[in-house]
Design an enzyme around this catalytic site. Structure first.
Site, PDB file in Angstrom:
ATOM      1  N   HIS A  82      -9.953  35.638  59.351  1.00 52.92           N
ATOM      2  CA  HIS A  82      -9.306  34.496  59.995  1.00 52.92           C
ATOM      3  C   HIS A  82      -7.795  34.683  59.964  1.00 52.92           C
ATOM      4  O   HIS A  82      -7.230  35.118  58.955  1.00 52.92           O
ATOM      5  CB  HIS A  82      -9.630  33.192  59.251  1.00 52.92           C
ATOM      6  N   THR A  89     -29.383  35.788  50.623  1.00 55.06           N
ATOM      7  CA  THR A  89     -29.657  36.665  51.764  1.00 55.06           C
ATOM      8  C   THR A  89     -28.670  36.465  52.915  1.00 55.06           C
ATOM      9  O   THR A  89     -28.704  37.218  53.890  1.00 55.06           O
ATOM     10  CB  THR A  89     -31.088  36.433  52.290  1.00 55.06           C
ATOM     11  N   CYS A 140     -13.102  27.854  54.597  1.00 51.39           N
ATOM     12  CA  CYS A 140     -12.477  29.175  54.576  1.00 51.39           C
ATOM     13  C   CYS A 140     -11.050  29.155  55.124  1.00 51.39           C
ATOM     14  O   CYS A 140     -10.154  29.804  54.569  1.00 51.39           O
ATOM     15  CB  CYS A 140     -13.328  30.168  55.357  1.00 51.39           C
ATOM     16  N   SER A 177     -37.870  33.794  52.146  1.00 48.40           N
ATOM     17  CA  SER A 177     -37.235  35.020  51.658  1.00 48.40           C
ATOM     18  C   SER A 177     -37.708  35.410  50.259  1.00 48.40           C
ATOM     19  O   SER A 177     -37.187  36.368  49.678  1.00 48.40           O
ATOM     20  CB  SER A 177     -35.707  34.853  51.644  1.00 48.40           C
TER      21      SER A 177
END
Length: 340
Positions: free
Chosen positions: A242, A11, A130, A40
């Site tokens: 980024h 989610t 990342c 959830s």
């Protein structure tokens, strides 16, 4: 015959992207399970033209899955990834929980796919931060050709790297400022709207932040332990994408033109570099794309064998979800025999 794949944290921003990318790339999955927190359970998420109902992590039987793509945070991964791995499910984790474990491969497929061979030690594979992922995709071809001695990188990291609430804070602060209301920082230490913050994650004893430390140690583990790297990581008021300004000192000469042509042929790289016609990539341009974009390639005359490059990538894709799926694809094609 395909795989049975669980997406843990289905989610969240990255979990949502994992499901999108599994569908877009037609990953050979016979079954896909959406797994999330107990609150959830039963919530519906999209997977291509299908709708999946979330199962509670605490109740999910990982023996039903061949692979589990985790994007649920470090504390959840530390508790549940070993449990899943013990059931014979190969875990590919997007958090920082296992990245520096010597028995866990830290993988960017375009850079160090061979290191996947070590996954059997713990049945866990780590996905890098990342900002590290796009960095090493750009550095790998250069390092192979001219040996990188030193890297100085400054990042311009979007709010999505801090989660959905951080993106909401940027949106809400921007609206507030336009109606003369005082912006109230909650997710960030300072106002993020119309501002930049040189602070991502906690500060360490040497004055660097943990985000900066991650870039150093992860790059060394993925690319080469001998590469020297220093980083300044900055949060900027963008939603996705980024960017990184990278200065390189090489052991061997490499002209900007040769670098440009070499990167055009490199896996995962897309060179867009013609400043005269304003051809360069910004974070807005990269959203939704798989590539690591490279622009502004130029020589640095202040050091011997110096280069400057500008690297931009969708952090929710290559920086997280895409790289995780690429690890699963590489694992299946090179180390497992189940998929046709």
């Amino acid at each position: 015959m395909g795989y049975r794949v669980a997406v843990v944290g289905a989610t969240g921003n990255v979990g949502h992207e994992m499901l999108n990318i599994l569908d877009e790339r037609m990953f050979p999955a016979d079954e896909v399970f959406a797994v999330a927190s107990r609150k959830s359970k039963g919530r519906e998420v999209s997977f291509g033209d299908r709708t999946l109902k979330c199962e509670a992590l605490e109740e999910f039987d990982f023996a039903k899955a061949d692979m589990a793509l985790f994007s649920a945070g470090g504390s959840v991964a530390k508790e549940w990834a070993p449990k899943a791995a013990a059931k014979g499910c190969i875990v590919i984790d997007n958090s920082s929980a296992f990245r520096m474990d010597p028995d866990v491969p830290l993988i960017v497929p375009e850079v160090n796919a061979d290191a996947l061979a070590g996954y059997k030690k713990k049945n866990i594979i780590a996905n890098p931060n990342c900002s590290t992922a796009q960095l090493v995709v750009a550095l790998k071809p250069i390092h192979d050709r001219a040996k990188i001695r030193r890297v100085v990188v400054s990042t311009y990291q979007s709010t999505s790297g801090a989660g959905r609430a951080a993106m909401d804070e940027l949106f809400n602060q921007t609206k507030a400022i336009y109606v003369n209301q005082a912006p109230e920082p909650q997710e960030f230490t300072k106002q993020i709207a119309f501002n930049v913050i040189p602070h991502i994650d906690i500060f360490l004893e040497d004055g660097s932040t943990k985000e900066e430390w991650k870039m150093v140690v992860e790059t060394k583990k993925i690319l080469d332990t001998k590469v020297k790297l220093t980083a300044t990581c900055v949060r900027v008021p963008t939603f996705v994408g980024h960017a990184e300004a990278i200065n390189l000192e090489l052991e061997e000469p490499l002209s900007a033109e040769e670098c440009r042509e070499m990167l055009r042929e490199a896996p995962g790289c897309m060179v867009v570099d013609n400043p005269e016609d304003d051809q360069y990539i910004t974070p807005v341009d990269c959203v939704g794309d798989y590539a690591t974009f490279i622009s502004r390639i130029r020589e640095d005359s202040t050091v011997e064998n110096g280069l400057n490059i500008w690297v931009v990538s969708d952090n929710l894709r290559k920086g997280a979800a895409l790289n995780t799926v690429q690890i699963a694809e590489t694992l299946g094609s090179r180390f497992l025999q189940k998929a046709a």
